[in-house]
Design a protein around this motif. Sequence first.
Motif, short mmCIF file in Angstrom:
data_model
loop_
_atom_site.label_atom_id
_atom_site.label_comp_id
_atom_site.label_asym_id
_atom_site.label_seq_id
_atom_site.Cartn_x
_atom_site.Cartn_y
_atom_site.Cartn_z
N MET A 1 -60.11 -12.28 -21.54
CA MET A 1 -60.52 -13.21 -22.28
C MET A 1 -61.74 -13.56 -22.87
O MET A 1 -62.14 -14.62 -23.17
N ALA A 2 -62.68 -12.38 -22.67
CA ALA A 2 -64.01 -12.67 -22.76
C ALA A 2 -64.40 -13.33 -24.18
O ALA A 2 -65.37 -14.14 -24.32
N GLY A 3 -63.87 -12.90 -25.25
CA GLY A 3 -64.16 -13.32 -26.56
C GLY A 3 -63.52 -14.76 -26.63
O GLY A 3 -64.12 -15.67 -27.65
N ALA A 4 -62.62 -15.23 -25.92
CA ALA A 4 -61.95 -16.66 -26.06
C ALA A 4 -63.07 -17.70 -25.43
O ALA A 4 -62.87 -18.90 -25.89
N ARG A 5 -63.95 -17.30 -24.72
CA ARG A 5 -64.84 -18.11 -23.87
C ARG A 5 -64.37 -19.34 -23.21
O ARG A 5 -64.31 -20.39 -23.68
N LEU A 6 -64.02 -18.88 -22.01
CA LEU A 6 -63.30 -19.91 -21.34
C LEU A 6 -63.72 -19.70 -19.72
O LEU A 6 -63.52 -18.69 -19.19
N GLY A 7 -64.29 -20.73 -19.14
CA GLY A 7 -64.88 -20.70 -17.76
C GLY A 7 -64.58 -21.99 -17.13
O GLY A 7 -64.48 -22.98 -17.75
N TYR A 8 -65.04 -22.14 -15.80
CA TYR A 8 -64.94 -23.28 -15.08
C TYR A 8 -65.70 -23.17 -13.87
O TYR A 8 -66.05 -22.28 -13.30
N VAL A 9 -66.05 -24.57 -13.35
CA VAL A 9 -66.54 -24.74 -12.19
C VAL A 9 -65.86 -25.52 -11.48
O VAL A 9 -65.10 -26.42 -11.74
N LEU A 10 -65.73 -25.10 -10.05
CA LEU A 10 -65.06 -25.91 -9.04
C LEU A 10 -66.04 -26.59 -8.06
O LEU A 10 -66.89 -25.97 -7.50
N ALA A 11 -65.91 -27.94 -7.94
CA ALA A 11 -67.01 -28.50 -7.09
C ALA A 11 -66.35 -29.87 -6.64
O ALA A 11 -65.18 -30.33 -6.73
#
Length: 367
Positions: free
Chosen positions: A237-247
């Motif tokens: 889904m590179a073009g959808a632009r979705l990422g996250y951080v776990l912390a």
Amino acid sequence: MTMQRREMLRNTALAAAAFAFSRDSFARKIESRIINNFPPSKPMIRLGFNENPYGPSPMARKAMMDAINGSNRYPIDAVDQLRNRIGKEYNLNASNVVIGAGSSELLGIVGAWTVMKKGTAIVPEVSFLSWTPAAKKIGLDIKTVRLTGSRVIDLSGMKNGIESNTKLVYLCNPNNPTGTVLPPNELEAFIRNVAPTCTILLDEAYTEFNDTPSMAKLVNEFPNLLIAKTFSKVYGMAGARLGYVLAHPQTISEITSLQPWANASASAVSLAGALASLDDKSFVIYCKTENAKAKDIFYNALKKANISYIPSSTNFVYFNCENYSKDIVAQLEAKGIAGIRTYEKNTRWCRLTVGTVEEMGKVAEAI
Ligand SMILES: Cc1ncc(COP(=O)(O)O)c(C=O)c1O
């Protein structure tokens, strides 16, 4: 002859000439060409950005289409739903998760957050460092630590590089562009040793391709550990632009407060796609299987051409053209394949993304 074709031939000729120059000019030539010759409109096999040729998954596509209808509303519920769902994936809670428009957005925010404490960041050279120029601009000093001779991140070098003003250590596991993985026990020992006093940003963009263990289990124990993940790679889904951080929840709330409007950076369509992707396990298995098959085709082609390579735990391969007498960029371009990239001056190490089985068959023919 079209302008584009003339330009391509001119560049091919230039590349052939550059081949005779220093290794450094070889690297610069490739870098400039990937940027100049890569408009998405051009019918080329695109192997430059570690994208997944199969994505988004069928379930994600359907969910994204359906979500278009609700796109007149802010996706606040969808953000909560996705945070919950991601939390479950790692035996964590929604409070351990912050969503961004791609993990790049969050890598940048973590850099900015570090600058608030003023100091240096230690990063491996070579690695995924696209976020560092922005961090540098706002005041973070970047200190690099060379990889080991076998091109693995040098954990003891990174540890020894930490000084009193070091505020961030960045690790990418598996590493981009080398595709190498740190032994999990060594990485965990490093985190246990360093995280009590220094922030660690661990980029796990590619873990799913080869079941590299995530260090997510450690985030509640170490508020200084931030793990960046993305839907751009195995989920396609590179073009959808979705990422996250776990912390740790406290760290998540600090990072969230740096987003202009908390959790508002991802679109309703992307959030829906990401949520559905996590349930489409068969798609992930398919991508991993096809990636392994295509990578084998590439490995065999490299072996036949006497090009050494590092076995990769990702969807790209790092290889050394030192003993290859032809211009690999020109060889590939002649077959309509773009994407060779270099990262080390004065060497002939290159990275190429692994495409489909069919695409890697064409790469093999070209080499
Ligand atoms: C190691 C690594 N981290 C992060 C990213 C950026 O991912 P995103 O598309 O989520 O911004 C990439 C993209 O190539 C990458 O290789």
